[in-house]
Design a protein around this motif. Structure first.
Motif, short mmCIF file in Angstrom:
data_model
loop_
_atom_site.label_atom_id
_atom_site.label_comp_id
_atom_site.label_asym_id
_atom_site.label_seq_id
_atom_site.Cartn_x
_atom_site.Cartn_y
_atom_site.Cartn_z
N CYS A 125 7.22 8.52 13.85
CA CYS A 125 8.59 8.23 14.27
C CYS A 125 8.78 8.46 15.77
N GLY A 126 8.10 9.47 16.33
CA GLY A 126 8.21 9.74 17.76
C GLY A 126 7.63 8.62 18.61
N ILE A 127 6.51 8.06 18.17
CA ILE A 127 5.87 6.96 18.89
C ILE A 127 6.73 5.70 18.82
N LEU A 128 7.29 5.42 17.65
CA LEU A 128 8.15 4.24 17.50
C LEU A 128 9.43 4.39 18.32
N ARG A 129 9.97 5.60 18.36
CA ARG A 129 11.20 5.83 19.12
C ARG A 129 10.96 5.66 20.62
N ALA A 130 9.86 6.20 21.12
CA ALA A 130 9.55 6.09 22.55
C ALA A 130 9.37 4.64 22.97
N ASP A 131 8.81 3.82 22.07
CA ASP A 131 8.55 2.42 22.39
C ASP A 131 9.84 1.60 22.53
N LEU A 132 10.95 2.11 22.05
CA LEU A 132 12.22 1.38 22.14
C LEU A 132 12.83 1.43 23.53
N HIS A 133 12.39 2.38 24.36
CA HIS A 133 12.97 2.55 25.69
C HIS A 133 12.15 1.82 26.75
N PRO A 134 12.78 1.34 27.81
CA PRO A 134 12.03 0.74 28.92
C PRO A 134 11.05 1.75 29.52
N ALA A 135 9.82 1.34 29.70
CA ALA A 135 8.76 2.20 30.27
C ALA A 135 8.50 3.42 29.41
N GLY A 136 8.96 3.39 28.15
CA GLY A 136 8.79 4.54 27.27
C GLY A 136 7.44 4.54 26.59
N TYR A 137 6.75 5.68 26.66
CA TYR A 137 5.44 5.86 26.03
C TYR A 137 5.40 7.23 25.37
N LYS A 138 4.44 7.40 24.50
CA LYS A 138 4.26 8.69 23.84
C LYS A 138 2.85 9.19 24.10
N ALA A 139 2.76 10.43 24.55
CA ALA A 139 1.44 11.04 24.70
C ALA A 139 0.88 11.31 23.30
N ILE A 140 -0.42 11.05 23.13
CA ILE A 140 -1.06 11.22 21.83
C ILE A 140 -2.23 12.19 21.98
N PRO A 141 -2.32 13.23 21.14
CA PRO A 141 -3.41 14.20 21.25
C PRO A 141 -4.77 13.53 21.07
N PHE B 58 0.79 -1.22 0.00
CA PHE B 58 0.00 0.00 0.00
C PHE B 58 0.83 1.28 0.00
N GLY B 59 2.13 1.19 -0.18
CA GLY B 59 2.96 2.39 -0.15
C GLY B 59 3.46 2.67 1.26
N THR B 60 4.54 3.41 1.36
CA THR B 60 5.18 3.68 2.65
C THR B 60 4.43 4.75 3.44
N VAL B 61 4.09 4.45 4.69
CA VAL B 61 3.45 5.43 5.58
C VAL B 61 4.50 6.46 5.98
N PRO B 62 4.23 7.76 5.80
CA PRO B 62 5.22 8.80 6.16
C PRO B 62 5.53 8.77 7.66
N LEU B 63 6.80 8.74 8.02
CA LEU B 63 7.19 8.70 9.43
C LEU B 63 6.85 10.02 10.13
N SER B 64 6.65 11.07 9.36
CA SER B 64 6.30 12.38 9.94
C SER B 64 4.80 12.56 10.11
N CYS B 65 4.01 11.58 9.70
CA CYS B 65 2.55 11.70 9.77
C CYS B 65 2.09 11.81 11.22
N PRO B 66 1.30 12.82 11.58
CA PRO B 66 0.83 12.96 12.96
C PRO B 66 -0.22 11.92 13.32
N VAL B 67 -0.15 11.45 14.57
CA VAL B 67 -1.05 10.41 15.07
C VAL B 67 -1.92 11.01 16.17
N PHE B 68 -3.22 10.65 16.17
CA PHE B 68 -4.16 11.14 17.17
C PHE B 68 -4.95 9.97 17.75
N TYR B 69 -5.64 10.24 18.84
CA TYR B 69 -6.53 9.26 19.45
C TYR B 69 -7.94 9.82 19.45
#
Length: 354
Positions: free
Chosen positions: A176-192, A124-135
């Motif tokens: 990219c920010g969410i994926l990076r945070a997940d690499l660390h122990p207890a690492g999470y990313k706040a999502i708008p 389906f094509g590459t998802v842009p790593l800069s794409c903003p993620v929301f909840y």
């Protein structure tokens, strides 16, 4: 001579084929360009909603017609759910132009879902790593939001995100920010957190998805603390902080620096924050107002740290990197979540007027 002629003829034939087009390529008219993607999961069944770019007339925005269309598909995994959308659209789905990803109920780990999307790039094509993620509690409502004012819907949502970000009401959480945070122990990313308010989208703090057990919600003051302490304040933004004179001062610039130290076996976090303020002329005592803003910012930062690190043992401020850089010995055979719960934080805020 005959051999050379054969080589030349073969070269001409191969070149002709190469110039004639791409083998296995997909024509633009046969693609469905996705602008916004919403993902829900109920009873192990994925529900994917896609807002597709749909040009009107000659491909330019038309105030009298809708420029987007929303389709929905379900499946046992993301691949099959997106494929169901592809069947309904009648065109090849392309995710390379995504402008927003909306995660909803049942998504226990945003990083896992985003990694899955990236792994589907061959289809389906590459998802842009800069794409903003929301909840959102209703991703379909966001993806089906259709603008009828001449703008493509995704562009309208992008404008809303920028205008709200400029006034500290939301922020950007890229893939990219969410994926990076997940690499660390207890690492999470706040999502708008985004929701439908009447005929438009609005923002309401932020959520943190923690192991699918429950959502941690950051309210307005905690959100401001997160934006400043995490150094997510964007250039050109203006964050309003109230003063005791029933007026609001504007934070025009913010810089946060976090360091860590080993204080007799206890993790000590030191945060130094520098602000540039715009104080209204009607405020007579500007020094006092600046002091009040500094106090409010410090309290907001500590409130945000308290809800995440102290109460839940999670790291949304990249504390792990500070510890690894300043006192790596504290990471040896240590539960990082416990280290956060028992940590001490000192926040020092200084400000100057613009």
């Amino acid at each position: 001579m005959r051999f050379k002629m054969c080589i030349m003829l073969a070269s001409i034939i191969v070149t002709s084929f190469l110039l004639s087009g791409c083998f296995g390529g997909v024509e633009v008219n046969d693609r469905a360009f996705v602008q916004i993607m919403g993902i829900d999961k109920f009873s192990d069944v994925y529900s994917v909603s896609l807002q597709l770019y749909q040009p009107s007339g000659n491909g330019t925005p038309d105030t009298e017609s809708e420029n987007s269309v929303c389709i929905n598909g379900e499946g046992k995994d993301l691949n099959s759910a997106i494929s169901a959308c592809e069947v309904r659209s009648g065109n090849k789905i392309f995710l390379g132009h995504l402008k927003s990803i909306i995660l909803g109920n049942g998504i226990a780990s945003p990083a896992d879902e985003l990694n899955t999307l990236i792994s589907l790039r061959s289809n389906f094509g590459t998802v842009p790593l800069s794409c903003p993620v929301f909840y959102s509690y209703a991703p379909f409502e966001i993806t089906s939001l259709i603008s009828k004012e001449g703008l493509y819907s995704a562009e309208h949502l992008t404008d809303l995100i920028k205008s709200n970000s400029d006034f500290g009401k939301t922020f950007y959480a890229p893939v990219c920010g969410i994926l990076r945070a997940d690499l660390h122990p207890a690492g999470y990313k706040a999502i708008p957190d985004v929701y439908i308010n009447g005929d438009d989208a609005a923002f309401d703090g932020a959520v943190i998805k923690k192991d699918g057990l429950y959502d941690i919600k950051l309210n307005d003051s905690e959100l401001k603390g997160y934006i400043i302490l995490s150094d997510s304040f964007k250039k050109g933004s203006r964050l309003l902080i109230g003063t005791n004179e029933n007026a609001s001062a504007e934070i025009l610039c913010s810089k946060s620096c976090i360091t860590a130290e080993n204080a007799d076996g206890k993790l000590m976090i030191n945060a130094k924050i520098t602000l540039k303020l715009g104080i209204p002329d009607k405020i007579t005592d500007k020094h006092k107002a600046a002091s009040e803003v500094c106090t409010a910012v410090r309290d907001n930062c500590i409130a945000s740290y308290s809800k995440t690190a102290w109460e839940n043992g999670i790291d949304i401020f990249d504390i792990y990197s500070a510890v690894r850089r300043c006192c790596p010995e504290m990471l040896d055979d240590t539960d990082f979540s416990k280290l956060l719960r028992e940590s001490v934080i000192s926040v020092k805020v200084t400000a100057k007027s613009a």
